[in-house]
Design an enzyme around this catalytic site. Structure first.
Site, short mmCIF file in Angstrom:
data_model
loop_
_atom_site.label_atom_id
_atom_site.label_comp_id
_atom_site.label_asym_id
_atom_site.label_seq_id
_atom_site.Cartn_x
_atom_site.Cartn_y
_atom_site.Cartn_z
CB CYS A 164 99.17 46.53 -71.00
SG CYS A 164 98.94 46.43 -69.20
CG ASN B 181 97.47 35.66 -61.08
OD1 ASN B 181 98.20 34.68 -61.02
ND2 ASN B 181 96.80 35.97 -62.17
CB SER C 195 97.77 69.41 -87.46
OG SER C 195 98.81 68.87 -86.69
CD GLU D 93 100.97 66.30 -87.18
OE1 GLU D 93 101.65 65.32 -87.52
OE2 GLU D 93 100.56 67.16 -87.98
#
Length: 1353
Positions: free
Chosen positions: A48, A283, A1104, A1285
């Site tokens: 990220c 930081n 799937s 799924e």
């Protein structure tokens, strides 16, 4: 001055035991790119760039010459400037172990406990755990959870990672033969005897027969943790710290000068010379501001181990803590003090500790300083409200002297008279002891209980006249309300001198709402909710103080009512308990046959050691360039001009590509003609691709991208929401519909009719690896090698060939593995790769493109927001006779997969229910938002939630329990769906009944009801949700697959197929298939990766069925080979594969075979609304129990039980991982993850700081998964079922458990009748649905009288 800024200093630090020196260091260089690009240590991942995901976690070690101790701590490499590492030792995942030397016990256990799937987050997990163990070899469970709180995983659901971690816990034993870390009963009893009271043989041979509670790993085989085998701290760094004279270090970059003073005197001199320069310790504030907001500081001052900034002094009136102390050190200091001193002295310290436990992740707490937290004065600061109410003072110093100022409201508002002067430094903070009859409390509410910025924070303190309930002094601060931390001064003045009673409380609640004002359009939105928290926190404080007063003197006040007391307690839950039940292998199966066994992920060890190579881990090619995109900043506008002149002037910039460069190839045949690859004349959404900048580095490319100037002229209409689209009749395709039975006639015969609607928000994929690609021109015949992180190499190949005007056979797309995808790396990836390939072709040089997290979220879209409207007719006994439903999906500005999502939603909306008369229609809305696309579940999670919401309302209207209405309407046995496909739903009822039994549903429901009667402000809820998930692609061509199997003369096998490994373990299952079919050990088999060179025309990996389809193709190839070799094997049955291969070669028999699977027979006639689109169905049931804080909306998932029908599991460890990972992703969809857009169509939630996916704290405290006994499934691979799924929807069991808890609260408060809860069911929605006397106080803003900060899309 005692130092010189004339020449650059030399940087010296160690990485993995090796010395690193740099003479010309750019202060803008962070440790992460330095490790990856300069040192080629690619195990540390970019996730990220803002310290929010933990993928880049490393361990930092420093020696303190004062204490003679070494401090080891985890940190985010993406936020650490290498200039700050002088004298430090850095340890990365490569440094603790690898497959070439030895693996570390942490790496081994995370892999062998099945704690990796895509593996991208695994190195960060390993390093967080390793850093903890370097300090605490036998940690407690709380310490483990704190250490991992800054790490995110999108795949696993966290449970197996917790299992791995628990093997290191103190008190852990190695004799847990059956249950995985379970200390409670599994609720499966025979003759009243608990399973824990039975021995192993009884349990294995119980009446459950084909299923048992087996381990997924063998803990006794793990390597022991031996602290003596770890890296020693480099002696050179110790000697440097002890003996070398300390000198101020200066590092010069192109834009920034970094100064590291080593004495307080030098620090003050530097600050006097550069008064505007920020002081940087960790930081964690300056870094993200520079990266994400473009704030540039020409000079940065970073003090290095200045004693005065790290000193801790214990005074008579309190503590003085150095401003340079990290938040982790502050936590340790306060913990020790709280243990040593009387409670009456440590009220402020205890309140600070409460927030320090959940503030950010451990990586941030380890480096962020107390002083930085105070000076930054963020409105959402967790500490400043508490420090302010605690009467803390700040000790300042400058070249001209020292002074002290109070940390009060004026300081927090940055009033000039109460602020630091530019040349001043915060040296330390005085935190006074609390006094007798003084109470301090801390409150915060965030979207997630851990590592999330709070919506509202509060610190409250009250001092009473001795031995009375009369307020002598009171102080209340709130954060998250407005731009600064605010003090409720007027309220405090009114309460001073008053008795602490209900009359005072009522006055306080009304006064705080009058004083602490929040405009309707305030940044962050949720205005009414935040107003409610002002009052809720005040009420909680009132109760806490009331309780404490009564403990000190019972005669001063009445006791807290019994039904109120639970709201003062944290959620009580057991610590991570799990029972897993899966099918045991048939005793007749050969021991060497791996099918059905819990085999570790093929790349599990490499995931954990950082040796697994992802796209951006590939070495840099000679003359390689980097590409980044310029995207639209307007939602609907005409492009007036594009000026790239300033960008092209920047040294290192090679080119800026626009739509004009792509003239004639700026579209693709599979897309509508109007859809452009790069926008030329008009933009249709924020985030649409407009330009691509090509430069010799990623830094230069991104700098140049910011210099491209695009002039726009806004266009009308601006369509953002589903309601906007309906109003403007803006749809991507015509209406899709299915009619079954006679709906109108059925409505005439029912007892009751109910109408309703539900809105379901979108969801970001948040795969841990962002979109990544590397295109390498071969230099001849226009060939190109494309290394790309995609689910669909064929489409990337096709788009690239189209844009370059070459045949597809010149474009070779290669995929080794993908760091998570979930549907998000299909269509859009091909477009991004095509632009990258165009740049590579134009320049003749390799080009790499790696999206930053914010770019990725903005550009790629996600799950479709849904609006479901329904009219349902039912009988008084709960039988649903007719349903008329319309689905609207927010598709964004291009079609992408929106129409297919609508179709899948309509086919699957029945979920588990047989509805005799059903009319369903669906429309994909065209809006000015980024185009939404495929995401795990593909329309089913939204469509099924609409149906389940309808079921819940029918139950409420009928006065029946929801589970009874569900059961009475469920498919039973053989039935016909609304699209006229026959199904056998026998296993649906088996899952339902078994889940009821193993979860002890009815007994727990009774306990929930009893709890709710006894508790007013906390409620529990429990829900049971069934699942019928159709598996298939609705098309025969979409299901075809191919594979290639080679047998080499040494008996080894190389396999390749068209499926993409993205964490689901398809390669592992394929190797298991080859092992069974050829009858050889898995160690003989290698699977190199997926490439269009070896398997052409492969379909997208998704739905799937990746293991199903490709496994069938591999099985076919193996059977062809086996048939060829059968005569040879039969003649030499005791030979080896080397013998057989050599003999086949000698007989000129081919040792290579192509396997092919035609696909499942599938058809769907949308004109008639009928067909057989699906190959088979997955069934399941989930039961979840939650506890809710009605005053804040906070909640905890106490327990979840899942029962799944999986056919015959090929690999139970992988299948359980898929179920758990999908479930937790579903919990995120339905209760946590919220995309927020401005009224102008700008996405606010572009990273983990603002978009929260589930973390460790969101896993059910008790998480149990069971498989039904094995059952035969026609036509599938070994009777297995695809599970990637289906279980996502079972996350809705948490949604409906919350609904149950809210219903209990509303009924107790006199609110009757049906009500609607939209998804995601966030703390805001939960709190506002639990209406009470406090929500009635909240000022309501008239819609239309203001411009909201965000809109519901």
């Amino acid at each position: 001055m005692s130092f010189s800024l004339n020449g650059p200093s030399e940087l010296l630090f160690y990485v993995n035991g090796r010395k690193v020196t740099e003479k010309n260091v750019d202060p803008e260089t962070m440790l992460l790119p330095y490790l990856r690009k300069k040192l080629r240590l690619t195990g540390t991942k970019y996730g990220c760039g803002g310290g929010g995901c933990g993928a880049c976690t490393v361990m930092i070690s420093r020696y303190d010459p004062g204490t003679k101790k070494i401090r080891h701590y985890s940190a985010n490499a993406c936020l650490l400037p290498i200039c700050s590492l002088f004298g430090a030792a850095v340890t990365t995942v490569e440094g603790i172990g690898n497959t070439q030397r030895r693996i570390h016990p942490v790496q081994e256990r995370i892999a062998k406990c099945h704690g990796t799937q895509c593996g991208f987050c695994s190195p960060g997990m390993v390093m967080s755990l390793y850093s903890l163990l370097r300090n605490i070899p036998k940690p407690s469970m709380d310490q483990l959870m704190e250490a991992l709180g800054g790490n995110l995983c999108r795949c696993t659901g966290y449970r197996p990672i917790v299992d791995a971690c628990k093997t290191f816990c103190k008190g852990n034993t190695r004799d847990l033969p059956i249950l995985l870390w379970a200390t409670n009963c599994c609720q499966s009893k025979e003759n009243g005897i608990c399973c824990l009271d039975r021995d192993e043989s009884e349990l294995l041979d119980s009446e459950q027969g084909n299923r048992t509670c087996e381990k997924l790993f063998q803990e006794e085989e793990f390597l022991p943790l031996d602290p003596t085998q770890e890296f020693i701290f480099p002696p050179e760094l110790m000697i440097m710290a002890e003996k070398q004279p300390k000198r101020t270090r200066v590092f010069y970059g192109e834009r920034i000068t970094w100064i590291s003073p080593v004495t307080l005197r030098e620090l003050l001199e530097v600050k006097a010379k550069y008064p505007d320069a920020p002081i940087v310790m960790g930081n964690t504030t300056v870094g993200p501001d520079m990266k994400f907001k473009g704030i540039l500081h020409p000079v940065i001052i970073s003090p290095d181990r200045i004693a005065e900034l790290n000193a801790v002094n214990y005074l008579d009136n309190g503590l003085t803590i150095g401003a340079g102390c990290s938040l982790a050190q502050l936590k340790d200091i306060l913990t020790d003090v709280v243990l040593e001193l009387p409670a009456e002295k440590t009220q402020t310290y205890q309140a600070l500790l409460k927030h320090l436990r959940t503030l950010a992740g451990s990586q941030i707490r380890n480096v962020a300083s107390l002083g930085g937290s105070i000076i930054s004065r963020h409105s959402t600061s967790d500490l400043n409200p508490l420090l302010a109410v605690g009467n803390c003072t700040l000790n300042l110093a400058s070249k001209d002297g020292k002074r002290q100022i109070p940390l009060n409201d004026q300081f927090l508002m940055k009033a000039r008279s109460s602020d630091l002067k530019p040349e001043e430094i915060l040296i330390s903070v005085n935190i006074p002891y609390s006094r007798k009859w003084e109470f301090v409390s801390a409150f915060r509410q965030a979207p997630r209980q851990q590592n999330a910025l709070a919506f509202v924070i509060s610190g409250m303190r009250v001092l009473f006249e001795e031995d009375t309930n009369i307020v002598r002094d009171i102080c209340i601060f709130y954060g998250g309300i407005g731009s600064t931390t605010v003090c409720a001064k007027k309220l405090c003045q009114k309460l001073t001198g008053r008795a602490w009673n209900e009359e005072m409380l009522g006055k306080a609640c009304r006064s705080v709402l009058d004083e602490v004002l929040l405009p309707a359009s305030a940044p962050g939105g949720m205005v009414e909710y935040k107003r409610s928290l002002l009052v809720s926190f005040l009420f909680k404080f009132y109760l806490e103080v009331l309780r404490n007063l009564r403990m000190m003197n019972p005669s001063l006040c009445p006791s807290v009512p019994a039904e109120y007391r639970s709201v003062l307690e944290d959620f009580h839950s057991k610590q991570y308990e799990t029972v897993l039940r899966y099918q045991k292998v048939d005793t007749k199966q050969f021991p060497q046959d791996p099918i059905g066994r819990p085999i570790m992920h093929q790349s599990g060890i490499k995931h954990a050691t950082g040796e697994a190579i992802y796209c951006d881990d590939m070495p840099v090619h000679d003359q390689e360039l980097f590409l980044t995109f310029v995207t639209s900043s307007r939602a609907h506008a005409k492009i007036v001009s594009i000026d790239s002149s300033e960008a092209l002037k920047l040294p290192g910039v090679i080119d800026v590509l626009t739509g004009k460069d792509l003239q004639g190839v700026n579209s693709f045949s599979e897309f509508p003609e109007s859809e452009e690859i790069l926008a030329t004349d008009e933009v249709l959404g924020v985030g649409q691709l407009v330009c691509a900048v090509v430069a010799d580095s990623d830094v230069k490319a991104r700098q140049a991208a910011r210099l491209v100037k695009i002039e726009y002229s806004d266009l009308e209409p601006l369509i953002l929401t589903i309601e906007d689209a309906i109003q403007h009749n803006s749809f991507l395709e015509t209406e899709t519909k299915i009619d079954y039975g006679d709906v109108e006639e059925a409505f005439k015969t029912v007892d009751q009719i109910l109408e309703g609607e539900i809105h379901i928000g979108g969801q970001e994929h948040f795969y841990m690896e962002t979109h990544s690609m590397l295109v390498v021109p071969s230099g001849e015949d226009k060939e190109m090698d494309v290394y790309v992180s995609t689910q669909y190499p064929k489409q990337a190949q096709d788009i690239i060939a189209s844009i370059l005007k070459v045949p597809s056979n010149k474009i070779m797309c290669h995929v080794k593995r993908v760091g998570g995808a979930f549907g998000g790396k299909a269509t859009k990836t091909g477009i991004l790769a095509a632009i990258t390939a165009f740049a590579a072709n134009k320049t003749g040089r390799p080009v790499r493109c790696i999206l930053e997290r914010g770019e990725d979220i903005l550009i790629t879209g996600g799950r479709h927001p849904y609006l479901g409207k329904y009219k349902v007719g039912f009988m008084n006994d709960g039988r649903i006779m007719a349903l008329d439903v319309v689905h609207y999906a927010n598709g964004g500005f291009t079609l992408d997969h929106s129409q297919f999502v609508i179709q899948m939603g309509l086919l699957k909306l029945d979920n588990a229910y047989k509805i005799p008369n059903l009319r369903c229609r669906g429309l994909a809305c065209k809006t000015n938002l980024p185009s939404n696309t495929a995401l795990r579940g593909f329309g089913f999670p939204q469509a099924a939630l609409v149906t389940e919401s309808c079921i819940t309302k029918v139950a409420a209207q009928s006065g029946l329990p929801p589970e009874k209405v569900r059961m009475i309407n469920m498919y039973k046995g053989i039935h016909e769906t609304h699209y006229k496909q026959e199904i056998d739903a026998s296993n649906l009822m088996k899952c339902w009944n078994e889940c009821i039994e193993i979860s002890s549903y009815y007994a727990r429901k009774a306990r929930v009801e009893d709890f709710n009667k006894k508790n007013y402000w906390k409620k529990k809820g429990i829900a049971l949700i069934p699942l019928k998930f159709p598996v298939g692609l609705c098309s025969l061509p979409a299901g075809q697959a191919a594979a290639l199997v080679h047998i080499y003369l040494d008996g080894s096998v190389l396999v390749t197929h068209g499926g993409i490994e993205m964490g689901q373990g398809v390669h592992t299952k394929i190797i298991q298939v080859v092992s069974r079919e050829l009858g050889m050990p898995m160690t003989n088999i290698h699977l190199r990766g997926t490439s269009t060179e070896t398997v052409p025309n492969a379909n997208v990996s998704g739905g799937s069925v990746v293991a199903d389809l490709n496994g069938m193709a591999v099985q076919d190839a193996c059977q062809i080979l086996r048939k060829r070799l059968e005569p040879i094997i039969s003649k030499n049955p005791h030979g080896t594969w080397m013998d057989w291969a050599q003999e086949a070669f000698n007989q000129s028999i081919s040792l290579s075979a192509t396997g092919y699977f035609r696909g499942y027979e599938s058809d769907m006639d949308w004109e008639k609304g009928e067909g057989n689109p699906f190959a088979y169905f997955v069934y399941g049931t989930a039961c979840s129990e939650v506890e809710v804080d009605c005053l804040t909306g906070d909640h905890k998932n106490i327990r979840t039980d899942i029962v799944m029908d999986v056919g015959h599991s090929i690999n139970p460890a992988l299948d359980i991982g898929q179920i758990e990972g999908a479930f937790i992703q579903g919990v995120g969809l339905y209760t946590l993850e919220e995309l927020k857009y401005s009224p102008e169509g700008i996405l606010y939630t572009r990273g983990p700081e603002h978009y929260k996916i589930p973390s460790f704290c969101d896993v059910p405290a008790e998480f149990n998964v069971s498989f039904l006994p094995a059952s035969e499934v026609a036509r599938t691979l070994y009777s297995s079922k695809g599970l990637g799924e289906s279980a996502l929807f079972l996350g809705s069991s948490v949604f409906f458990a919350l609904h149950d808890a809210i219903l209990a609260a509303r009924q107790e408060r006199g609110f009757s009748g049906v009500f609607t809860l939209n998804s995601p069911l966030t703390p805001e929605k939960i709190r506002m649905a639990c209406e009470d006397k406090f929500t009635k106080m909240i000022p309501k803003d008239e819609p239309g009288s203001y411009i909201p900060w965000d809109i519901r899309i």
